[in-house]
Design a protein around this motif. Structure first.
Motif, PDB file in Angstrom:
ATOM      1  N   LYS A   1       0.902  -1.374   0.007  1.00 20.77           N
ATOM      2  CA  LYS A   1       0.189  -0.030  -0.108  1.00 20.77           C
ATOM      3  C   LYS A   1       0.801   1.282   0.147  1.00 20.77           C
ATOM      4  O   LYS A   1       0.669   2.278  -0.855  1.00 20.77           O
ATOM      5  CB  LYS A   1      -1.022  -0.117   1.330  1.00 20.77           C
ATOM      6  N   THR A   2       1.876   1.340   1.012  1.00 17.68           N
ATOM      7  CA  THR A   2       2.675   2.638   0.930  1.00 17.68           C
ATOM      8  C   THR A   2       3.326   2.495  -0.408  1.00 17.68           C
ATOM      9  O   THR A   2       3.690   3.917  -0.885  1.00 17.68           O
ATOM     10  CB  THR A   2       3.601   2.280   2.287  1.00 17.68           C
ATOM     11  N   THR A   3       3.986   1.487  -0.628  1.00 19.97           N
ATOM     12  CA  THR A   3       4.815   1.595  -1.932  1.00 19.97           C
ATOM     13  C   THR A   3       3.949   2.164  -2.995  1.00 19.97           C
ATOM     14  O   THR A   3       4.502   2.905  -3.835  1.00 19.97           O
ATOM     15  CB  THR A   3       5.111   0.034  -2.424  1.00 19.97           C
TER      16      THR A   3
ATOM     17  N   PHE B   1       2.114  11.324   5.509  1.00 26.82           N
ATOM     18  CA  PHE B   1       2.936  10.229   5.591  1.00 26.82           C
ATOM     19  C   PHE B   1       2.438   9.252   6.918  1.00 26.82           C
ATOM     20  O   PHE B   1       2.060   9.589   7.760  1.00 26.82           O
ATOM     21  CB  PHE B   1       4.244  10.384   5.882  1.00 26.82           C
ATOM     22  N   GLN B   2       2.777   7.860   6.625  1.00 19.21           N
ATOM     23  CA  GLN B   2       2.029   6.868   7.848  1.00 19.21           C
ATOM     24  C   GLN B   2       2.878   7.461   9.030  1.00 19.21           C
ATOM     25  O   GLN B   2       2.169   6.871  10.049  1.00 19.21           O
ATOM     26  CB  GLN B   2       2.767   5.445   7.159  1.00 19.21           C
ATOM     27  N   PHE B   3       4.014   7.766   9.087  1.00 21.95           N
ATOM     28  CA  PHE B   3       4.679   7.917  10.456  1.00 21.95           C
ATOM     29  C   PHE B   3       4.898   9.741  10.471  1.00 21.95           C
ATOM     30  O   PHE B   3       5.725   9.913  11.239  1.00 21.95           O
ATOM     31  CB  PHE B   3       5.793   7.391  10.532  1.00 21.95           C
TER      32      PHE B   3
ATOM     33  N   LEU C   1      -3.269  10.191   2.033  1.00 23.74           N
ATOM     34  CA  LEU C   1      -3.401   9.785   3.496  1.00 23.74           C
ATOM     35  C   LEU C   1      -3.108   8.553   3.792  1.00 23.74           C
ATOM     36  O   LEU C   1      -3.536   7.534   3.379  1.00 23.74           O
ATOM     37  CB  LEU C   1      -4.474  10.160   4.094  1.00 23.74           C
ATOM     38  N   ASP C   2      -1.903   8.046   4.186  1.00 28.66           N
ATOM     39  CA  ASP C   2      -1.292   6.761   4.546  1.00 28.66           C
ATOM     40  C   ASP C   2      -1.533   6.508   6.139  1.00 28.66           C
ATOM     41  O   ASP C   2      -0.987   6.993   7.073  1.00 28.66           O
ATOM     42  CB  ASP C   2       0.021   6.622   4.393  1.00 28.66           C
ATOM     43  N   GLU C   3      -2.486   5.591   6.206  1.00 25.94           N
ATOM     44  CA  GLU C   3      -2.930   5.139   7.640  1.00 25.94           C
ATOM     45  C   GLU C   3      -3.026   6.469   8.528  1.00 25.94           C
ATOM     46  O   GLU C   3      -2.327   6.163   9.721  1.00 25.94           O
ATOM     47  CB  GLU C   3      -1.954   4.257   8.141  1.00 25.94           C
ATOM     48  N   PRO C   4      -4.113   7.152   8.324  1.00 29.20           N
ATOM     49  CA  PRO C   4      -4.071   8.507   8.983  1.00 29.20           C
ATOM     50  C   PRO C   4      -4.807   7.902  10.373  1.00 29.20           C
ATOM     51  O   PRO C   4      -4.730   8.711  11.172  1.00 29.20           O
ATOM     52  CB  PRO C   4      -5.425   9.032   8.356  1.00 29.20           C
TER      53      PRO C   4
HETATM   54 MG   LIG Z   1       2.461   1.292   4.940  1.00 29.67          MG
END
Ligand SMILES: [Mg+2]
Ligand SMILES: Nc1ncnc2c1ncn2[C@@H]1O[C@H](COP(=O)(O)OP(=O)(O)OP(=O)(O)O)[C@@H](O)[C@H]1O
Lengths: 282, 265
Positions: free
Chosen positions: A64-66, A108-110, A185-188
């Motif tokens: 997913k992030t990729t 970003f996710q983090f 949005l990556d895993e908000p």
């Molecule tokens: Mg990810």
């Protein structure tokens, strides 16, 4: 969860047909991607229409992030694979790319907050660097966006002083401060409590309602995916299994899709050899 | 045979990697220079405020240690010169060797090594941490060029501040040596300074100044290259930090020798 469910669903959602008639703003065309010898995306294609909220779901490590990094142009450019707002990001010139990037927001996710600046400065940075406004206007805009994510009063804190959920929300404030046309949005909602996470869902829906913004959200949160998604893309080990509106996903006949949305433990199915190799640390 | 081939292969791969890195360094430099000149056109100027902040951090904050080191070097040279020239009864000519070696060699070299340890490591660590935290990615997706925003100010600051430090080191080292020599030989401080100014040519001073600018550039580029190439979390940050200091000091010492040879032949 009860809180989220009890709230009346008042926020407007366009119909599937209505969305389908709108112009395409994000297009991925048969995208493959490998890290070295390991292929992580297989022939991924996807279209997002203007004002649509596309949710990407999938197990951990499914790519997913990729995929998201490809969408926002953080991977080495390949021509004719990803189009944003009608422009092929693989063949844009530097100046055009800068222009395009002003129209997209990414959380970003983090979080990826700048650790040397406080929250308010983080949110103001895109304005300061790209918008050429005076300090007062930037202050007001930053305060507004922080309010939107329920972070007013925390602007003076440094990222290291924030909780995980606050980092997430601050990074969303930063992503929307330029009023982008596309939001990624990556895993908000991971690491947020149910109330805040439900408020975040409402926020995403409201942003779309108010600004016609198109959103791609990566999430693990099934409930939130069904609530906000106009369509849900299910990614499984780099393959797209389904890309359908929530009610169709619910009755999708693919077992892996059902496992994912019913939170049955399918992705724990680890190759024992790979597992041992990871334990050994390579 | 196979073993020999393996060795060659390893050397080949290392060399290729070395060229890769220098290519990357050259590209970084070219891009930084480009942003300095065309940043305004792209409406992304290299910020003076950032550059100024880096100058404070790399230069002004290093003043106490720089002064301490250069005073010590001056004293050390004076002690050594008096001793070795004393063997021929030529102590009165100590000022010549001290003046030339301080301005041409010691100031640039010692300040270079000091800043490589102090700021080269900081640059590598900062960039590595930012890369791992995806702060560099975040800049990129915002449309803020990281080279313009992060790298160019650091390079400019180093290229300006290192010569300033070297200049200061000249004054402090020669001053300290003057005090020691005049006190030991019971001659006047004024005549020592006068003699030094007679023997020093502007060329010698310029030689040191330009060299230290070059060292500043080396420190910056090596720090950035290592920081940006980080992999593997917090441990990686430590690794690239150490590596950048070692590489920067090596590059400074080796290029100093080469420059010294070329400029005296
Ligand atoms: Mg990810
Ligand atoms: N920089 C990288 N180098 C090598 N492999 C990578 C890199 N980034 C990701 N991968 C691999 O690609 C695969 C997909 O990773 P990705 O981060 O896209 O997963 P994800 O779906 O976002 O997972 P999560 O839900 O845990 O965030 C994983 O197997 C991961 O190990």
């Amino acid at each position: 969860m009860a809180v989220a469910a009890a709230e009346p669903e008042t926020i407007w959602k366009p119909t599937v047909e209505e969305l389908a008639s709108r112009p395409i703003v994000i297009e991925v065309d048969h995208l493959d991607w490998s890290f070295g010898a390991r292929q992580v995306l297989f022939n991924v294609s996807m279209k997002v229409h203007e004002g649509e909220i596309m949710v990407i779901m999938g197990g951990s490590g499914s790519g997913k992030t990729t995929l998201l990094r490809h969408l926002v142009g953080l991977m080495p450019p390949v021509a004719n694979k990803v189009k944003l707002l009608g422009q092929d990001i693989g063949s844009l010139k530097a100046l055009e790319k800068l222009e395009l990037r002003r129209k997209i927001g990414v959380a970003f996710q983090f979080g990826a907050l700048f650790s040397s600046m406080n929250v308010a400065e983080n949110v103001k940075l895109p304005l300061r660097e790209l918008a050429h406004l005076d300090e007062k206007t930037m202050d007001i805009m930053a305060r507004l966006k922080l309010e939107v994510v329920n972070m007013s009063g925390f602007g003076h804190l440094m990222p290291a002083e924030l909780s995980g959920g606050m980092v997430k929300r601050a990074s969303i404030a930063r992503a929307i401060v330029m009023d982008p046309k596309l939001l990624f949005l990556d895993e908000p909602s991971s690491g947020l409590d149910p109330v805040v996470s439900s408020a975040l869902d409402d926020l995403i829906l409201r942003l779309r309602e108010a600004m016609g913004i198109s959103v791609v959200v990566v999430t693990h949160d099934v409930e939130s995916a069904f609530k906000i998604g106009d369509r849900i893309t299910v990614l499984d080990r780099g393959h797209i299994l389904a890309c359908e509106p929530p009610d169709q996903i619910r009755v999708n006949s693919n077992e892996r899709v059902q496992n994912l949305i019913n939170r049955r433990s399918e992705h724990v199915e680890v190759d024992p050899e790979e597992y041992l190799r990871r334990l050994a640390g390579d | 045979m196979a073993a020999v081939l393996k060795v060659f292969e390893a050397i080949g791969r290392r060399t290729a990697k070395g060229f890769d890195e220098w290519g990357f360094g050259a590209a970084l430099l070219a891009e930084s220079v480009m942003w300095v000149f065309v940043g305004r056109y792209y409406r992304q100027p290299v910020r003076f405020s950032h550059t100024f902040a880096e100058m404070m951090r790399f230069g002004i904050a290093a003043l106490p240690i720089a002064i301490l080191l250069s005073a010590t070097i001056g004293l050390m040279l004076a002690i050594q010169s008096l001793y070795s020239l004393g063997l021929f009864g030529a102590q009165n000519f100590a000022y010549i060797g001290i003046a030339l070696s301080v301005t041409r060699e010691f100031s640039p070299l010692i300040m270079g090594i000091l800043i490589a340890g102090r700021s080269g490591s900081a640059i590598a660590a900062r960039l590595a941490t930012m890369t791992i935290n995806q702060e560099v990615d975040a800049l990129q997706v915002m449309g803020i060029n990281p080279v313009r925003f992060l790298v160019a100010p650091m390079l400019i600051a180093l290229v300006i501040m290192l010569p300033c430090l070297a200049m200061l080191a000249n004054l402090v080292s020669i001053g300290a040596a003057a005090l020691y020599v005049s006190a030991s030989l019971d001659t006047s401080l004024g005549s020592y300074i006068y003699n030094t100014l007679q023997i020093l040519k502007t060329d010698d001073v310029w030689h040191g100044i330009i060299k230290s600018s070059f060292f500043g550039l080396l420190i910056g580029l090596i720090g950035v290259m290592n920081g940006a190439g980080v992999s593997g979390g917090a441990e990686g940050v430590g690794r690239v930090t150490t590596r950048s200091v070692v590489q920067a000091i090596t590059a400074i010492v080796v290029s100093d020798m080469v420059i010294g040879y070329l400029s005296t032949h």
